[in-house]
Design a protein around this motif. Structure first.
Motif, short mmCIF file in Angstrom:
data_model
loop_
_atom_site.label_atom_id
_atom_site.label_comp_id
_atom_site.label_asym_id
_atom_site.label_seq_id
_atom_site.Cartn_x
_atom_site.Cartn_y
_atom_site.Cartn_z
N ASP A 106 0.72 -1.19 0.00
CA ASP A 106 -0.01 0.00 -0.13
C ASP A 106 0.92 1.37 0.08
O ASP A 106 2.18 1.26 0.42
N TYR A 114 -2.87 -11.32 -0.85
CA TYR A 114 -3.95 -11.75 -1.10
C TYR A 114 -4.07 -13.44 -1.90
O TYR A 114 -3.09 -13.69 -2.26
N MET A 158 -4.77 -6.64 -6.64
CA MET A 158 -5.10 -5.45 -5.87
C MET A 158 -4.53 -4.34 -6.61
O MET A 158 -3.38 -4.17 -6.81
N GLU A 160 -4.87 0.31 -6.16
CA GLU A 160 -5.32 1.55 -5.38
C GLU A 160 -5.53 2.62 -6.26
O GLU A 160 -4.34 2.83 -7.19
N TYR A 198 -9.76 1.02 -3.30
CA TYR A 198 -9.20 -0.11 -3.63
C TYR A 198 -9.79 -1.08 -4.41
O TYR A 198 -11.13 -1.51 -4.25
N LEU A 237 -10.14 -4.69 -6.09
CA LEU A 237 -9.88 -6.24 -6.06
C LEU A 237 -10.53 -6.59 -7.29
O LEU A 237 -11.74 -6.79 -7.48
N PRO A 255 -7.55 -2.05 2.13
CA PRO A 255 -7.03 -3.00 1.48
C PRO A 255 -7.41 -4.35 1.92
O PRO A 255 -7.65 -5.54 1.56
#
Length: 588
Positions: free
Chosen positions: A223, A231, A290, A292, A297, A299, A321
């Protein structure tokens, strides 16, 4: 051979300063002159691969992960890692490319040692560069070979100082005080059994986990504040479906098991919700990635089986996240890339999924796999697990709810402009003012500004259900792109409508307002291309009236300084209107 002749003639004329019309000693206004061009439309392999690419799926593999290297020996190279599509999958290979299309094999970058817990079924690697320590981390799933763990897949991690490897499986004592040996995966779900958001209670039992619950498709993410996340997909060995989950990482060897959180529920837009997605997901949410943007965020994940023609990439959006995430409905722009299930007669592409996004300057790309089994090429048109790597551009689009969503200009199987970082030519049409007129029964009217902006917004429509709009007009349609100053143009790329009933068959005329210095004097005129025909037989199914969308009409020519281009279309007899999805002018 015609288009090769065009190119040779153009090169000779420009080199000699003649450019069709001869010298310019006594005049600056040259009037209308013919522009030789190259149309990219002969044999299957006949296109200029220094300017364009095509998803011919030349490299066998699936589940690609792609990074762009920013320093060191391989600076400015893209690196791709993927599943090898063999039954055993005992190692990972990597490839490098400057253009995301032509890949060169580099090495077998990771092969587990004989004492490792997992030596087969190495699937879907996720690779990340961590600038905090200058190392590359490869996360992978493999089949656990230990007694009692038959057919159970765990997640491992290996590390390297180079994107080319060799990656070495991590061993040592992690931040939790756990000793990680070659016989241990990096993530052990048994230690997450007491996490507050652990949804599947019966999987807390050690034996159930050992024998049934698998984890695959690892995706590491850093991040903006430097926090690390992993993930993954919980596979469905012991479950009716698989889902996506996340765990926060203290460091890349240390999961914070207390944070383990499941993020998706099959056939629901969010955990605990009752709303169903518009597009069927069968039993699968997998292959997470992922992204941003502006505090949101995204997915992204694949739905349906890898051999299902409707294997596709969808998206869910959250404010953290760790979620919660809400899946975006298809009618609201939720489909990132995939076939048009409303029109299941597509025969040119299928099984588009298991992806990664990569930035190249200000261009965003999706790299994913397509199935090679294309009915348009005489094959069966059903998923075969014979897959190859593909790529397409991605844009951010604001949907009807004011939410930005990811939309790919794909899936494509036709020539497309290569990355601008490679060719040196970007899409100048985005900088132009676009105007248009339509002439019906002798009456000419201006087309409104909002409709004209659809021609240079960078977006190509591919689906019947789509938040992307196209430009439509009637009669004789003239579209003009005007620039404040002269730019250097190299090719014009015109995307047809994705609707067969609105497709154009030809471009009647293309006029470039140009200038060229000849014999020390600046000359001005109109460079014209007459009667370019769209290959409707190649890019549609004439018998069923279905487009193979995303295929442009391309005019390539030697560099030309222009300040305007006017494209004239004529609506075919008996057709209500013509549609144009997008115009790109590649230049600098």
């Amino acid at each position: 051979m015609k288009k090769f002749l065009y190119m040779i003639v153009a090169t000779l004329m420009f080199a000699s300063g003649l450019f069709v019309f001869g010298g310019c000693a006594e005049q600056t206004n040259l009037g209308v002159v013919e522009l030789p061009y190259y149309d990219e439309e002969d044999e299957k392999t006949d296109y200029n691969n220094s300017l364009f690419y095509r998803n011919d799926l030349l490299e066998t593999g699936a589940d690609p992960c792609v990074i762009k290297v920013t320093e060191g020996e391989y600076k400015d190279w893209f690196f791709l890692y993927g599943t090898t599509d063999t039954a055993s999958c005992t190692a990972y290979a990597c490839w490098k490319s400057k253009d995301l299309s032509n890949w060169q094999a580099v090495s077998i970058c990771f092969s587990p040692e004989s004492a490792s817990w997992g030596q087969a079924s190495l699937w879907a690697p996720g690779v990340i560069y961590d600038p905090s320590d200058g190392k590359y981390y490869l996360f992978y799933s493999a089949q656990n070979s230990a007694s009692g763990y038959y057919k159970t897949k765990y997640l491992g991690m290996a590390v390297s100082d180079s994107p080319a490897g060799p990656f070495v499986q991590y061993t040592g004592v992690n931040g939790n005080g756990d000793e990680i040996t070659l016989g241990d995966p990096i993530f052990d779900i048994r230690k997450a059994a007491d996490a507050p958001f652990f949804q599947t209670d019966y999987a807390k039992e050690t034996e159930s986990y050992k024998k049934n619950t698998s984890f695959i498709d690892a995706c590491p993410f850093i991040d903006s504040d430097g926090s690390k996340y992993l993930y993954m997909c919980r596979s469905r060995n012991a479950h009716s479906s698989n889902i996506i989950s996340v765990v926060k990482m203290t460091d890349w060897a240390t999961p914070d098991y207390s944070t383990y959180t499941e993020l998706t529920t099959l056939d629901r837009t969010m955990l605990g919700g009752s709303i169903r997605p518009e597009r069927s997901e069968t039993k699968i949410n997998e292959a997470p990635f992922m992204t941003e943007r502006n505090g949101k965020y995204y997915l992204t994940f694949s739905i349906n089986a890898t051999t299902d023609p409707e294997y596709a990439v969808m998206q869910a959006v959250g404010d953290s996240p760790m979620g919660p995430f809400t899946k975006v409905q298809e009618s609201e722009g939720g489909l990132v890339i995939g076939i048009d299930y409303m029109n299941n007669e597509w025969d040119h592409v299928l099984c588009c999924g298991s992806h990664a996004f990569v930035m190249d300057g200000d261009e965003m790309w999706i790299v994913y796999h397509q199935d090679r089994n294309r009915a348009s090429e005489g094959l069966s048109g059903v998923g075969s697990n014979n897959r190859g790597f593909a790529c397409d551009r991605v844009n951010w689009v604001t949907n009807q709810n004011g939410l930005e969503v990811l939309k790919a200009n794909g899936p494509t199987t036709s020539p497309q402009p290569l990355p601008s970082s490679y060719t040196g030519y970007k899409n100048l049409a985005r900088e132009a003012k676009v105007t248009a007129t339509q002439t019906v029964d002798g009456t000419t009217t201006d087309i409104d500004e909002a409709t004209c902006k659809l021609l240079n917004d960078g977006l190509v429509r591919f689906h019947e259900i789509d938040i992307i709009d196209e430009f439509y007009a009637e009669g004789v349609v003239a579209v003009t792109l005007t620039f404040d100053d002269y730019v250097t143009a190299r090719s014009l790329v015109i995307y047809n409508s994705c609707m067969f009933d609105s497709a154009f068959y030809r471009v009647a005329r293309i006029d470039f307002g140009f200038r060229k210095e000849i014999d020390g004097k600046m000359c001005y005129g109109t460079a014209r291309i007459n009667d370019m025909y769209y290959n409707l037989e190649k890019y549609s199914q004439l018998d069923t009236g279905v487009m193979r969308p995303g295929a442009p009409l391309i005019a390539e020519f030697d560099e030309l300084q222009i300040n305007s281009v006017t494209i004239t279309f004529v609506c075919p007899d008996g057709q209500e209107n013509i549609g144009v999805s997008e115009i790109m002018l590649m230049g600098k």
